[in-house]
Design an enzyme around this catalytic site. Structure first.
Site, mmCIF file in Angstrom:
data_model
loop_
_atom_site.group_PDB
_atom_site.id
_atom_site.type_symbol
_atom_site.label_atom_id
_atom_site.label_comp_id
_atom_site.label_asym_id
_atom_site.label_seq_id
_atom_site.Cartn_x
_atom_site.Cartn_y
_atom_site.Cartn_z
ATOM 1 N N THR A 123 0.814 -1.219 0.000
ATOM 2 C CA THR A 123 0.000 0.000 0.000
ATOM 3 C C THR A 123 0.846 1.267 0.000
ATOM 4 O O THR A 123 1.964 1.278 0.517
ATOM 5 C CB THR A 123 -0.895 0.007 1.258
ATOM 6 O OG1 THR A 123 -1.485 1.301 1.405
ATOM 7 C CG2 THR A 123 -0.103 -0.274 2.516
ATOM 8 N N TYR A 147 -1.914 0.091 10.143
ATOM 9 C CA TYR A 147 -2.211 -0.578 8.872
ATOM 10 C C TYR A 147 -0.961 -0.543 7.974
ATOM 11 O O TYR A 147 -0.498 -1.582 7.481
ATOM 12 C CB TYR A 147 -3.394 0.115 8.178
ATOM 13 C CG TYR A 147 -3.566 -0.261 6.737
ATOM 14 C CD1 TYR A 147 -3.992 -1.531 6.389
ATOM 15 C CD2 TYR A 147 -3.286 0.651 5.711
ATOM 16 C CE1 TYR A 147 -4.137 -1.884 5.053
ATOM 17 C CE2 TYR A 147 -3.428 0.313 4.390
ATOM 18 C CZ TYR A 147 -3.853 -0.956 4.061
ATOM 19 O OH TYR A 147 -3.986 -1.311 2.741
#
Ligand code: UFG
Length: 327
Positions: A123, A147
């Site tokens: 990501t 995350y």
């Protein structure tokens, strides 16, 4: 060639699975159906054709090893993970256990089986507050939320495995995917936290309004900038990456973005133009863990894989709207 797809009942995983089946790959989907949907699996079958399905949780290594002992595959695409940035700040332990612990179990089990190829869904959140824009892959990894941290840890683990010659991998760092496969399979997160579906839901009256998280960032209109990428472009990048992965040994990493950024307000205005919906909104506090600007430098993936984004923001919104209307 047979590909094991973890998280194949989720948004990106299911559309990738459908595209791979259509392109002639054999697909095995592994999902615990905690966030993914049985209905999505049924849609893949309707849209693309048959595949094998394994219901197992990656955190349960014993069951995982048993389940994967029964099947043969040549490569893994690993999507299964928690994705909500906001929740990761509140529940960091769950994110580490699921995203890092789950990936570690999966990698250990497949390496023991002799599988050598791994495509990892990373990501843009690994970059945190980037020092350089657009962001090249060589930028420092300084995630600002659990995350992003969980994804960095998996990337580092893959580097170790590559150093020891145990597993070849490609890490794709996604920017902001949105849109659908022909209006048939799209974003169905519970809870939904992503900007484009939330604007559409507010426009439909399914939500009272869109809450814009802060308008005091140092950007042209005060709202954060992101690089939105059409899900079909992102999925195509996986096909290019799989072909590259067959050829390489070691590990490599690519940004998957368009190179163009839009503010939240610009996205909001474009949704209104494309859909002609009247969308109520309110400016509220910043969301914890958000960065001001994340825009990819996509020159590496363009040069090495020959992949380039084909769709623009209006196409993405149109495609997301086609899907949202069916919900
Ligand atoms: N936003 C709002 N209101 C909302 C939702 C979002 O203003 O109700 C803003 C956010 O503050 C952000 C932008 O819209 O500036 C985009 O937010 P998203 O939640 O749609 O996506 P993120 O940029 O937070 O994306 C992050 C990671 C991605 C990852 C994704 C997974 O950067 O790599 O979370 O959830 F895929």
């Amino acid at each position: 060639m047979t590909i094991l797809i973890t998280g194949g009942a989720g948004y990106i995983g299911s559309i990738t699975a459908a595209k791979l089946i259509q392109s002639g790959y054999k697909v095995i989907i592994l999902d615990n159906l905690e966030k993914g949907h049985q209905e999505t699996l049924d849609q893949i079958k309707q849209v693309a054709g048959d595949f094998e399905f394994i219901k197992v949780d990656l955190r349960d290594k014993e069951k995982l090893e048993l389940a994967l002992g029964e099947v043969d595959f040549d490569a893994v695409i690993h999507f299964a993970a928690y994705i909500e940035v906001g929740r990761s700040v509140k529940e960091p332990k769950e994110f580490m256990e699921n995203n890092f612990g789950g990936a570690k179990n999966l990698i250990e089990v497949i390496v023991k089986k002799g599988v050598k190829k791994f495509l990892f869904s990373s990501t843009a959140a690994v970059y945190g507050h980037p020092e350089e824009l657009p962001i090249p892959e060589t930028a420092k990894l300084k995630p600002i939320n659990p995350y992003g941290e969980s994804k960095v840890r998996v990337e580092k683990l893959l580097e170790k495995y590559a150093d020891f010659g145990k597993l070849d991998s490609i890490r794709l760092r996604y920017f902001n995917p949105a849109g659908s496969l022909n209006g048939l399979i799209g974003e169905k997160h519970e809870p939904e936290t992503h900007l484009i579906p939330l604007i559409l839901k507010a426009g439909k009256g399914e939500r009272d309004k869109l809450y814009i998280f802060g308008n005091d960032y140092e950007t042209k209109d005060g709202t954060p900038i992101r690089d939105y990428i059409h899900i079909m472009d992102l999925v195509e990048a996986h096909i290019f990456a799989l072909k590259h992965l067959e050829k390489i040994s070691g590990t490599d990493v690519f940004n998957v973005g368009t190179g163009t950024g839009y503010t939240v307000k610009e996205v909001f205005e474009t949704v209104k133009e494309v859909t002609r919906l009247d969308v109520p909104y309110e400016i509220v506090e910043r969301r914890e863990g958000d960065s001001k600007e994340l825009v990819a430098d996509p020159s590496k993936i363009e040069a090495v894989l020959g992949w380039k984004a084909q769709y623009n923001l209006r196409d993405i919104i149109q495609s997301a709207w086609e899907f949202e209307k069916t919900q």
